[in-house]
Motif scaffolding. Structure first.
Motif, short mmCIF file in Angstrom:
data_model
loop_
_atom_site.label_atom_id
_atom_site.label_comp_id
_atom_site.label_asym_id
_atom_site.label_seq_id
_atom_site.Cartn_x
_atom_site.Cartn_y
_atom_site.Cartn_z
N ASN A 1 26.83 -2.95 21.58
CA ASN A 1 27.86 -3.60 20.76
C ASN A 1 28.09 -5.00 21.31
O ASN A 1 29.12 -5.32 21.91
N HIS A 2 27.12 -5.87 21.12
CA HIS A 2 27.16 -7.22 21.67
C HIS A 2 28.36 -8.02 21.16
O HIS A 2 28.97 -8.77 21.92
N ARG A 3 28.70 -7.84 19.91
CA ARG A 3 29.85 -8.55 19.35
C ARG A 3 31.15 -8.10 20.04
O ARG A 3 31.99 -8.93 20.39
N GLY A 4 31.29 -6.80 20.24
CA GLY A 4 32.47 -6.27 20.92
C GLY A 4 32.55 -6.76 22.36
O GLY A 4 33.62 -7.14 22.84
N ILE A 5 31.42 -6.75 23.06
CA ILE A 5 31.38 -7.22 24.44
C ILE A 5 31.77 -8.69 24.52
O ILE A 5 32.57 -9.08 25.38
N ARG A 6 31.26 -9.51 23.60
CA ARG A 6 31.64 -10.93 23.57
C ARG A 6 33.15 -11.08 23.34
O ARG A 6 33.81 -11.90 23.97
N PHE A 7 33.68 -10.28 22.43
CA PHE A 7 35.12 -10.31 22.12
C PHE A 7 35.94 -10.02 23.37
O PHE A 7 36.87 -10.75 23.70
N TYR A 8 35.61 -8.94 24.06
CA TYR A 8 36.38 -8.56 25.24
C TYR A 8 36.20 -9.56 26.38
O TYR A 8 37.16 -9.86 27.09
N LYS A 9 35.00 -10.09 26.55
CA LYS A 9 34.79 -11.11 27.58
C LYS A 9 35.63 -12.35 27.28
O LYS A 9 36.23 -12.94 28.18
N ALA A 10 35.68 -12.75 26.02
CA ALA A 10 36.48 -13.93 25.63
C ALA A 10 37.96 -13.68 25.89
O ALA A 10 38.71 -14.62 26.16
N ALA A 11 38.37 -12.41 25.85
CA ALA A 11 39.77 -12.06 26.09
C ALA A 11 40.08 -11.94 27.58
O ALA A 11 41.23 -11.78 27.96
N GLY A 12 39.04 -12.02 28.44
CA GLY A 12 39.26 -11.97 29.88
C GLY A 12 38.75 -10.74 30.58
O GLY A 12 38.87 -10.62 31.80
N PHE A 13 38.18 -9.79 29.84
CA PHE A 13 37.62 -8.60 30.46
C PHE A 13 36.31 -8.95 31.15
O PHE A 13 35.61 -9.87 30.72
N VAL A 14 35.99 -8.20 32.20
CA VAL A 14 34.71 -8.36 32.89
C VAL A 14 34.03 -6.99 32.94
O VAL A 14 34.69 -5.95 33.05
N GLU A 15 32.72 -7.01 32.86
CA GLU A 15 31.95 -5.78 32.91
C GLU A 15 31.92 -5.24 34.34
O GLU A 15 31.74 -6.00 35.29
N VAL A 16 32.12 -3.95 34.49
CA VAL A 16 32.05 -3.30 35.79
C VAL A 16 30.58 -2.99 36.06
O VAL A 16 29.98 -2.16 35.38
N GLN A 17 30.01 -3.70 37.01
CA GLN A 17 28.60 -3.50 37.34
C GLN A 17 28.37 -2.06 37.80
O GLN A 17 29.15 -1.51 38.58
N GLY A 18 27.30 -1.45 37.29
CA GLY A 18 26.94 -0.09 37.67
C GLY A 18 27.73 0.99 36.95
O GLY A 18 27.62 2.16 37.29
N SER A 19 28.51 0.60 35.93
CA SER A 19 29.35 1.58 35.24
C SER A 19 28.68 2.20 34.02
O SER A 19 29.26 3.09 33.40
N THR A 20 27.50 1.76 33.68
CA THR A 20 26.83 2.26 32.48
C THR A 20 26.63 3.76 32.55
O THR A 20 26.19 4.29 33.57
N LYS A 21 26.98 4.44 31.47
CA LYS A 21 26.73 5.87 31.38
C LYS A 21 26.24 6.21 29.98
O LYS A 21 26.48 5.47 29.03
N SER A 22 25.53 7.31 29.89
CA SER A 22 24.96 7.76 28.62
C SER A 22 25.79 8.91 28.07
O SER A 22 26.34 9.71 28.82
N LEU A 23 25.86 8.96 26.75
CA LEU A 23 26.49 10.09 26.09
C LEU A 23 25.81 10.31 24.75
O LEU A 23 25.10 9.43 24.25
N GLU A 24 26.01 11.48 24.21
CA GLU A 24 25.39 11.82 22.93
C GLU A 24 26.44 11.79 21.84
O GLU A 24 27.51 12.39 21.96
N ILE A 25 26.11 11.06 20.77
CA ILE A 25 26.98 10.98 19.60
C ILE A 25 26.15 11.34 18.38
O ILE A 25 25.18 10.64 18.06
N GLY A 26 26.48 12.43 17.73
CA GLY A 26 25.75 12.85 16.53
C GLY A 26 24.26 13.04 16.75
O GLY A 26 23.46 12.71 15.89
#
Length: 67
Positions: free
Chosen positions: A27-52
């Protein structure tokens, strides 16, 4: 943006010092939105999940309180 601004204001008012959220990795658009708002990505936090039946990745983002 206004909704996020109001939510962050309410959380700050209630005494929260750190805000976190999870966003889909692709969700590149969402990530850009949150970064512009001041959020930072937590390195090493990526996790996988199953949706549908589809496996997706999500990442945690943080915004420390600037107060």
């Amino acid at each position: 943006r206004e909704l996020l601004k109001q939510a962050l204001s309410a959380l700050n008012h209630d005494g929260f010092t750190i805000v976190s959220l999870w966003v889909l990795r692709k969700n590149h658009r969402g990530i850009r939105f949150y970064k512009a708002a001041g959020f930072v990505e937590v390195q090493g936090s990526t996790k996988s999940l199953e949706i549908g039946g589809t496996v997706v990745e999500e990442v945690c983002m943080l915004m420390p309180n600037e107060a």
